[in-house]
Design a protein around this motif. Structure first.
Motif, PDB file in Angstrom:
ATOM      1  N   PRO A 158       0.808  -1.225   0.000  1.00  0.00           N
ATOM      2  CA  PRO A 158       0.000   0.000   0.000  1.00  0.00           C
ATOM      3  C   PRO A 158       0.842   1.277   0.000  1.00  0.00           C
ATOM      4  O   PRO A 158       0.422   2.306  -0.538  1.00  0.00           O
ATOM      5  CB  PRO A 158      -0.821  -0.126   1.292  1.00  0.00           C
ATOM      6  N   TYR A 159       2.036   1.210   0.586  1.00  0.00           N
ATOM      7  CA  TYR A 159       2.863   2.411   0.682  1.00  0.00           C
ATOM      8  C   TYR A 159       3.533   2.737  -0.657  1.00  0.00           C
ATOM      9  O   TYR A 159       3.903   3.892  -0.890  1.00  0.00           O
ATOM     10  CB  TYR A 159       3.885   2.245   1.805  1.00  0.00           C
ATOM     11  N   HIS A 160       3.641   1.752  -1.514  1.00  0.00           N
ATOM     12  CA  HIS A 160       4.075   2.053  -2.888  1.00  0.00           C
ATOM     13  C   HIS A 160       2.923   2.682  -3.659  1.00  0.00           C
ATOM     14  O   HIS A 160       3.107   3.652  -4.403  1.00  0.00           O
ATOM     15  CB  HIS A 160       4.556   0.794  -3.596  1.00  0.00           C
ATOM     16  N   LEU A 175      -4.923  -6.253  -3.801  1.00  0.00           N
ATOM     17  CA  LEU A 175      -3.588  -5.730  -3.517  1.00  0.00           C
ATOM     18  C   LEU A 175      -2.843  -6.780  -2.710  1.00  0.00           C
ATOM     19  O   LEU A 175      -2.703  -6.690  -1.496  1.00  0.00           O
ATOM     20  CB  LEU A 175      -3.673  -4.403  -2.764  1.00  0.00           C
ATOM     21  N   ARG A 176      -2.331  -7.792  -3.444  1.00  0.00           N
ATOM     22  CA  ARG A 176      -1.639  -8.902  -2.811  1.00  0.00           C
ATOM     23  C   ARG A 176      -0.256  -9.151  -3.397  1.00  0.00           C
ATOM     24  O   ARG A 176       0.546  -9.859  -2.795  1.00  0.00           O
ATOM     25  CB  ARG A 176      -2.469 -10.188  -2.967  1.00  0.00           C
ATOM     26  N   ILE A 183      -5.391  -4.048   5.556  1.00  0.00           N
ATOM     27  CA  ILE A 183      -4.972  -3.729   4.197  1.00  0.00           C
ATOM     28  C   ILE A 183      -5.962  -2.770   3.541  1.00  0.00           C
ATOM     29  O   ILE A 183      -5.574  -1.848   2.819  1.00  0.00           O
ATOM     30  CB  ILE A 183      -4.828  -5.004   3.353  1.00  0.00           C
ATOM     31  N   GLY A 184      -7.240  -2.939   3.815  1.00  0.00           N
ATOM     32  CA  GLY A 184      -8.243  -2.046   3.238  1.00  0.00           C
ATOM     33  C   GLY A 184      -8.024  -0.604   3.648  1.00  0.00           C
ATOM     34  O   GLY A 184      -8.069   0.311   2.817  1.00  0.00           O
ATOM     35  N   LEU A 185      -7.769  -0.372   4.933  1.00  0.00           N
ATOM     36  CA  LEU A 185      -7.566   1.004   5.395  1.00  0.00           C
ATOM     37  C   LEU A 185      -6.235   1.568   4.928  1.00  0.00           C
ATOM     38  O   LEU A 185      -6.139   2.766   4.609  1.00  0.00           O
ATOM     39  CB  LEU A 185      -7.669   1.064   6.917  1.00  0.00           C
ATOM     40  N   GLU A 186      -5.203   0.734   4.868  1.00  0.00           N
ATOM     41  CA  GLU A 186      -3.930   1.216   4.319  1.00  0.00           C
ATOM     42  C   GLU A 186      -4.085   1.602   2.851  1.00  0.00           C
ATOM     43  O   GLU A 186      -3.506   2.593   2.390  1.00  0.00           O
ATOM     44  CB  GLU A 186      -2.859   0.139   4.472  1.00  0.00           C
ATOM     45  N   THR A 187      -4.883   0.817   2.118  1.00  0.00           N
ATOM     46  CA  THR A 187      -5.125   1.129   0.705  1.00  0.00           C
ATOM     47  C   THR A 187      -5.946   2.398   0.562  1.00  0.00           C
ATOM     48  O   THR A 187      -5.669   3.239  -0.304  1.00  0.00           O
ATOM     49  CB  THR A 187      -5.837  -0.049   0.025  1.00  0.00           C
ATOM     50  N   ALA A 188      -6.961   2.566   1.402  1.00  0.00           N
ATOM     51  CA  ALA A 188      -7.771   3.780   1.358  1.00  0.00           C
ATOM     52  C   ALA A 188      -6.915   5.014   1.610  1.00  0.00           C
ATOM     53  O   ALA A 188      -7.041   6.036   0.928  1.00  0.00           O
ATOM     54  CB  ALA A 188      -8.901   3.687   2.382  1.00  0.00           C
ATOM     55  N   GLU A 189      -6.026   4.921   2.600  1.00  0.00           N
ATOM     56  CA  GLU A 189      -5.135   6.041   2.894  1.00  0.00           C
ATOM     57  C   GLU A 189      -4.225   6.324   1.698  1.00  0.00           C
ATOM     58  O   GLU A 189      -4.019   7.478   1.312  1.00  0.00           O
ATOM     59  CB  GLU A 189      -4.282   5.728   4.121  1.00  0.00           C
TER      60      GLU A 189
END
Length: 560
Positions: free
Chosen positions: A45-47, A130-131, A157-163
């Motif tokens: 997610p950070y990428h 996102l795996r 992972i969902g919240l990291e992706t949303a951010e």
């Protein structure tokens, strides 16, 4: 000895690397069906959000680097399609065809598969997961040209992706079937995270499910239809509703799997076949507090399990410890962390407990930058620590790490109260929030403190005198309509008046965070009143009771 490892990343690569360190002469072959055998899946997610600029930073090792460093034979794009336990061999689909490999020891680390909801539109090009590194690359590219995104699932992972997508400037909606974001958190802790999401422009829809994704004929993109009749337009839909163990290979080979599809292993990672071990997201583990058995897909345990499997193969005895489920996630400016059992888990397991909340400063209040840290502890009736959760802008991580260590050590409230933790004003307080949690639990166990909580609110409204001991200014900013105001500094002065107003009723005391109400409670109790202090104060009450109506302005004080 020939050791075959199925699957790379955390569990598999840890097993292969540990085996090499223990046996320089073993032949070790790792089969990975994907293109990358060792990558930082937690960094994906950070990428996407641009914090990790180069996707190459996510690639920790390559087959060449592993060959040079550890003399491992790593074969990517090689998928093991069957296991012959009698022949101790596996059949592998390679880019050139199929090939059979025999083994003396086999390690299974197939990981977990993303759950795909059985709804329309999951095969549309706008829908992704996102795996993998490739999915992260694709999502980062698509986000640059997109305007709207829907994230299905409000877990880690969902919240990291949303951010990440919000950082990219997209309009983001999070859809979660559970009644709250981050379902593993207690509701009063989860609501703090939801507020942070909303404060950063994320549209949060909880208690609702997506029932289909359809192409939008009027606009580019798709429409996500919800079971409450709502519809959300999107250019990107990221599905993050959970994972399930990738255990088909093990099951087809006749290895035991549990009811959730996780591979059953013993305390040395050995499966029901004496020549086959397993590690990672696909296996069943025992929870250290509830004793329940099932998959816990976390990177830390997976690495340790792979190491233990290699030790076992080499004849070393290293028994697995139960898993505590310690986890952490950053959501914009807040961090949420947890360890051990939540109240919900304990309810399901039929285990008695009590909860205490505290809202201290993350470091010394007089040092610049001090912020509130919300900390919750769950204890047995005898005071043994069962779990903890923290939400705050800074300091949640180290407190949960300390409490996870305390939990592993079997500490109780007395032990936690006496922990000697590093202190200097920029980092903490002389009485650290962890110690304060121990003090609170000590007081409950030994009877010094009686607490009441949100679940007692209706009873208190009907049957007790609710005494708000905040300042008159705080009281005017919002209070329960039934509450009488008497600042805690005046309790002793007006104790007889409180007795008259209570008229034999119990007194339930509250303040902002529970500190001043505790002081008042101790005075009232020692003057013969049936009193209790609100656990966590108004901070916790407001988060525990959605839509709680408060009255603003002054009212008749209790000391009139």
């Amino acid at each position: 000895m020939r050791i075959l490892v199925i699957g790379g990343v955390a569990g598999g690569m840890s097993a292969a690397a540990r085996a090499r360190r223990l046996d320089e002469h073993a032949e070790i072959i790792v089969f990975e069906k994907g293109k990358y055998v060792s990558f930082a899946n937690c960094g994906l997610p950070y990428h996407v959000g641009g914090e990790i600029e180069q996707d190459s930073y996510l690639l920790l090792h390559t087959p060449d680097s592993l060959k040079a460093e550890l003399d491992l034979d790593v074969r990517t794009e090689h998928e093991v399609i069957s296991i012959d336990r009698d022949a101790q061999s596996v059949l592998v689909a390679t880019p050139e065809g199929t090939e059979t490999f025999e083994y003396d020891a086999l390690v299974l680390s197939p990981g977990a598969d993303a759950i795909v909801p059985p709804i329309e539109g999951m095969d549309l090009p706008e829908v992704t997961h996102l795996r993998t590194v490739d999915q992260a690359r694709s999502l980062a590219v698509r986000a640059a040209d997109a305007r709207r995104a829907v994230v299905m699932g409000a877990g880690f992972i969902g919240l990291e992706t949303a951010e990440a997508l919000r950082h990219r400037g997209l309009e983001v909606t999070v859809v979660e079937l559970a009644p709250q974001v981050l379902p593993p958190l207690a509701p009063e802790m989860s609501s703090l995270v939801e507020k942070e999401l909303r404060a950063h422009g994320v549209d949060v829809r909880t208690g609702v499910a997506a029932v289909g994704v359809v192409k939008d004929p009027a606009h580019e993109g798709v429409t996500v239809n919800l079971d409450d009749g709502g519809a959300i337009g999107a250019d990107i839909v990221v599905v993050s509703v959970g994972v399930r163990p990738s255990s088909a290979l093990a099951s087809e080979a006749g290895l035991e799997v549990d009811g959730r599809g996780a591979i059953v292993v013993d305390d040395q990672q050995r499966t029901t076949d004496p020549h086959i071990w397993a590690a990672g997201d696909a296996i069943a583990v025992r929870h250290g507090v509830t004793g329940q058995v099932g998959p816990v897909p976390l990177a830390g345990p997976a690495n340790r399990q792979g190491r233990r499997a290699a030790d076992s193969i080499m004849g070393r005895i290293d028994k697995a410890q139960p898993v505590l489920g310690t986890a952490i996630v950053r959501v914009f400016g807040e961090t949420a962390a947890m360890t051990g059992a939540s109240p919900r888990m304990l309810d399901m397991a039929g285990i008695d407990y009590f909860v205490v909340h505290t809202h201290p400063a993350n470091h010394a209040g007089y040092y610049p930058g001090s912020q509130v840290l919300h900390l919750m502890g769950v204890f047995s009736p005898e005071g043994k620590l069962l779990g903890a959760q923290a939400v705050g802008p800074d300091g949640a991580d180290k407190r949960i790490d300390v409490l996870a260590t305390a939990l592993r050590a079997g500490m109780d409230a007395d032990d936690i109260a006496e922990l000697e933790l590093a202190y200097a004003p920029p980092f903490g307080s002389a009485k650290d929030p962890v110690n304060m949690l121990g003090f609170l639990a000590q007081n409950v166990v030994n009877g010094t403190t009686r607490t009441w909580s949100a679940k007692d609110l209706e009873w208190a409204r009907d049957s007790a005198l609710i005494l708000d001991v905040r300042s008159e200014r705080e009281y005017a900013m919002g209070h329960l309509p039934e509450a009488l105001n008497l600042p805690h500094t005046h309790i002793r002065e007006y104790i007889e008046g409180v007795k008259q107003i209570a008229a034999g009723r119990p007194v339930r005391v509250l303040c902002a965070s529970g500190v001043r109400s505790y002081y008042a409670h101790r005075v009232l109790a020692q003057h013969g009143l049936d009193s209790a202090t609100l656990d966590g104060g108004m901070f916790t009450l407001v988060e525990s009771v959605p839509g709680l109506e408060l009255v603003h302005g002054t009212a008749q004080p209790a000391n009139a």
